[in-house]
Design an enzyme around this catalytic site. Structure first.
Site, PDB file in Angstrom:
ATOM      1  N   ALA A  69       0.867  -1.175   0.000  1.00  0.00           N
ATOM      2  CA  ALA A  69       0.000   0.000   0.000  1.00  0.00           C
ATOM      3  C   ALA A  69       0.904   1.226   0.000  1.00  0.00           C
ATOM      4  O   ALA A  69       2.054   1.157   0.446  1.00  0.00           O
ATOM      5  CB  ALA A  69      -0.880  -0.025   1.239  1.00  0.00           C
ATOM      6  N   GLU A 137       3.999  -5.111   7.471  1.00  0.00           N
ATOM      7  CA  GLU A 137       3.145  -4.119   8.144  1.00  0.00           C
ATOM      8  C   GLU A 137       3.561  -3.857   9.584  1.00  0.00           C
ATOM      9  O   GLU A 137       3.460  -2.735  10.076  1.00  0.00           O
ATOM     10  CB  GLU A 137       1.674  -4.575   8.113  1.00  0.00           C
TER      11      GLU A 137
HETATM   12  N1  DAK Z   1       4.608   3.266  -0.642  1.00  0.00           N
HETATM   13  C1  DAK Z   1       5.045   4.451  -1.153  1.00  0.00           C
HETATM   14  N2  DAK Z   1       6.234   4.612  -1.772  1.00  0.00           N
HETATM   15  C2  DAK Z   1       7.013   3.536  -1.889  1.00  0.00           C
HETATM   16  C3  DAK Z   1       6.623   2.263  -1.383  1.00  0.00           C
HETATM   17  C4  DAK Z   1       5.353   2.155  -0.719  1.00  0.00           C
HETATM   18  N3  DAK Z   1       4.886   1.023  -0.251  1.00  0.00           N
HETATM   19  N4  DAK Z   1       7.612   1.385  -1.624  1.00  0.00           N
HETATM   20  C5  DAK Z   1       8.573   2.065  -2.278  1.00  0.00           C
HETATM   21  N5  DAK Z   1       8.212   3.363  -2.432  1.00  0.00           N
HETATM   22  C6  DAK Z   1       8.978   4.417  -3.098  1.00  0.00           C
HETATM   23  C7  DAK Z   1      10.145   4.876  -2.219  1.00  0.00           C
HETATM   24  O1  DAK Z   1       9.707   5.789  -1.263  1.00  0.00           O
HETATM   25  C8  DAK Z   1      11.053   5.488  -3.264  1.00  0.00           C
HETATM   26  O2  DAK Z   1      10.572   6.759  -3.596  1.00  0.00           O
HETATM   27  P1  DAK Z   1      11.594   8.020  -3.764  1.00  0.00           P
HETATM   28  O3  DAK Z   1      12.333   8.105  -2.482  1.00  0.00           O
HETATM   29  O4  DAK Z   1      12.461   7.603  -4.933  1.00  0.00           O
HETATM   30  O5  DAK Z   1      10.679   9.159  -4.072  1.00  0.00           O
HETATM   31  C9  DAK Z   1      10.845   4.593  -4.480  1.00  0.00           C
HETATM   32  O6  DAK Z   1       9.586   3.939  -4.270  1.00  0.00           O
HETATM   33  C10 DAK Z   1      11.919   3.523  -4.634  1.00  0.00           C
HETATM   34  O7  DAK Z   1      12.006   2.817  -3.396  1.00  0.00           O
HETATM   35  P2  DAK Z   1      13.371   2.647  -2.592  1.00  0.00           P
HETATM   36  O8  DAK Z   1      14.302   3.767  -2.897  1.00  0.00           O
HETATM   37  O9  DAK Z   1      13.019   2.402  -1.175  1.00  0.00           O
HETATM   38  O10 DAK Z   1      13.933   1.335  -3.266  1.00  0.00           O
HETATM   39  P3  DAK Z   1      14.897   0.251  -2.596  1.00  0.00           P
HETATM   40  O11 DAK Z   1      15.380  -0.616  -3.704  1.00  0.00           O
HETATM   41  O12 DAK Z   1      15.939   0.916  -1.722  1.00  0.00           O
HETATM   42  O13 DAK Z   1      13.960  -0.599  -1.635  1.00  0.00           O
HETATM   43  C11 DAK Z   1      11.933  -1.789  -1.042  1.00  0.00           C
HETATM   44  C12 DAK Z   1      12.911  -1.374  -2.173  1.00  0.00           C
HETATM   45  C13 DAK Z   1      10.716  -2.444  -1.684  1.00  0.00           C
HETATM   46  C14 DAK Z   1      12.625  -2.828  -0.132  1.00  0.00           C
HETATM   47  C15 DAK Z   1      11.559  -0.546  -0.198  1.00  0.00           C
HETATM   48  O14 DAK Z   1      11.091   0.466  -1.110  1.00  0.00           O
HETATM   49  C16 DAK Z   1      10.504  -0.798   0.815  1.00  0.00           C
HETATM   50  O15 DAK Z   1      10.759  -1.322   1.881  1.00  0.00           O
HETATM   51  N6  DAK Z   1       9.282  -0.327   0.489  1.00  0.00           N
HETATM   52  C17 DAK Z   1       8.192  -0.364   1.425  1.00  0.00           C
HETATM   53  C18 DAK Z   1       7.659  -1.772   1.602  1.00  0.00           C
HETATM   54  C19 DAK Z   1       6.508  -1.724   2.532  1.00  0.00           C
HETATM   55  O16 DAK Z   1       6.653  -1.575   3.752  1.00  0.00           O
HETATM   56  N7  DAK Z   1       5.330  -1.742   1.937  1.00  0.00           N
HETATM   57  C20 DAK Z   1       4.100  -1.427   2.625  1.00  0.00           C
HETATM   58  C21 DAK Z   1       3.629  -2.617   3.332  1.00  0.00           C
HETATM   59  S1  DAK Z   1       2.277  -2.175   4.340  1.00  0.00           S
HETATM   60  C22 DAK Z   1      -4.733  -1.442   6.106  1.00  0.00           C
HETATM   61  C23 DAK Z   1      -4.743  -1.237   4.753  1.00  0.00           C
HETATM   62  C24 DAK Z   1      -3.678  -1.607   4.001  1.00  0.00           C
HETATM   63  C25 DAK Z   1      -2.588  -2.195   4.566  1.00  0.00           C
HETATM   64  C26 DAK Z   1      -2.594  -2.405   5.910  1.00  0.00           C
HETATM   65  C27 DAK Z   1      -3.644  -2.058   6.670  1.00  0.00           C
HETATM   66  N8  DAK Z   1      -5.812  -1.041   6.875  1.00  0.00           N
HETATM   67  C28 DAK Z   1      -6.554   0.049   6.503  1.00  0.00           C
HETATM   68  C29 DAK Z   1      -6.061  -1.715   8.115  1.00  0.00           C
HETATM   69  C30 DAK Z   1      -1.463  -2.518   3.774  1.00  0.00           C
HETATM   70  C31 DAK Z   1      -0.251  -2.223   4.220  1.00  0.00           C
HETATM   71  C32 DAK Z   1       0.942  -2.437   3.446  1.00  0.00           C
HETATM   72  O17 DAK Z   1       0.948  -2.784   2.286  1.00  0.00           O
END
Ligand code: DAK
Length: 263
Positions: A69, A137
């Site tokens: 997300a 998460e």
């Molecule tokens: N959201 C927004 N931007 C993101 C993103 C994300 N999930 N993932 C990556 N980006 C963006 C980064 O901020 C970066 O942007 P700039 O800094 O260039 O502007 C760009 O994409 C490239 O990412 P990185 O520079 O971080 O790239 P790396 O190769 O260094 O790292 C990575 C790749 C995938 C390991 C890292 O980007 C990462 O850890 N990303 C976040 C993964 C994550 O935590 N995803 C979210 C999971 S939580 C709910 C509803 C929904 C949900 C939960 C509850 N309720 C309402 C109850 C769902 C939750 C989730 O999905």
């Protein structure tokens, strides 16, 4: 039938395979509200397209399927907005799961959080060797909100789901294969080709049987065995009423391949 134009998604149909490519390169294809709404529309577009027999969902680029997300958007949500966002994601992913058309996830890189949950809502998951799955998460102080706490244990069991969700650790493609989170792992440059091959195998089968089988398998996750068996018996009876059943059995006896009309 013309294509709908989307901002964060690209759709394409060729040889009966409708491909939805998640495409928000600046955020590794992360799901914001607008993208989820577009995904919902794209699935509806595929469902309405009579030429589309099987769907493939994949991510643009070589790095990410969907990196979750959109954290930037989520960070500003009130609890009620968070709830609406969760309900939106749940609704879209259930739309995919309950679609009459088979859906294959071609996971081409990071499938984290909502990205992993998107793959979980598909019927079959094929991954590239560089794919990485995870439910991170807990690192953000939240829990999976698009069905992860429900679909992941159904697929890999409670122990492994607890391991993945409570540690937030990433799972490699080979480990994902080992635990049954994906069905097949292929080199990245073979991913779409392989997903299309599988789609084409399914397309050759009796369409009504395929549709009913998917429904029965999905139902098996929600009901007790006796109810599931009862549903299967009725569903099996329905397939017996199709012309495709007559054609399939006749073709076997005549030692030729069947030509199914989907009736
Ligand atoms: N959201 C927004 N931007 C993101 C993103 C994300 N999930 N993932 C990556 N980006 C963006 C980064 O901020 C970066 O942007 P700039 O800094 O260039 O502007 C760009 O994409 C490239 O990412 P990185 O520079 O971080 O790239 P790396 O190769 O260094 O790292 C990575 C790749 C995938 C390991 C890292 O980007 C990462 O850890 N990303 C976040 C993964 C994550 O935590 N995803 C979210 C999971 S939580 C709910 C509803 C929904 C949900 C939960 C509850 N309720 C309402 C109850 C769902 C939750 C989730 O999905």
């Amino acid at each position: 039938m013309g294509y709908t134009t989307y901002e964060n998604i690209v759709t394409e149909i060729s040889e009966g395979v409708f491909t939805i490519t998640m495409s928000r390169p600046k955020a590794l294809n992360a799901l914001n509200r607008a993208t989820l709404e577009e995904l919902d529309k794209a699935v509806a577009e595929a469902e309405a397209n009579g030429n589309a027999k099987v769907l493939i969902i994949t991510g643009a680029g070589e790095k990410a399927f969907v990196a979750g997300a959109d954290i930037a958007e989520m960070s500003g949500f009130t609890p009620l907005e968070g709830r609406e966002f969760g309900m939106l994601g749940q609704r879209v992913f259930s739309h995919i799961e309950n679609s009459d058309k088979p859906v294959i996830a071609a996971v081409n890189g990071y499938a984290l959080g909502g990205g992993s949950e998107l793959a979980l809502s598909c019927d079959i998951r094929i991954a590239s060797e560089n794919a990485r799955f995870g439910q991170p998460e807990v690192n953000l102080g939240i829990i999976p909100g698009f069905g992860g706490t429900q679909r992941l244990p159904r697929l890999v069991g409670n122990g492994m789901a607890n391991y993945i969700i409570l540690t937030g650790e990433m799972v490699s493609a080979s480990d994902a294969l080992r635990i049954g989170l994906v069905e097949e792992v292929v080199p990245a440059d073979r991913l779409i080709e392989r997903a299309r091959e599988i789609a084409k195998v399914i397309m050759k089968k009796a369409p009504v049987a395929v549709r009913i089988a998917k429904r029965a398998i999905n139902l098996s996750q929600d009901v007790d065995l006796a109810s599931g068996m009862s549903y299967e018996a009725e569903a099996f009876t329905t397939t017996f009423a199709t012309s495709d059943r007559i054609e399939g059995m006749k073709a076997f006896l005549e030692k030729r391949s069947a030509s199914f009309g989907g009736k």
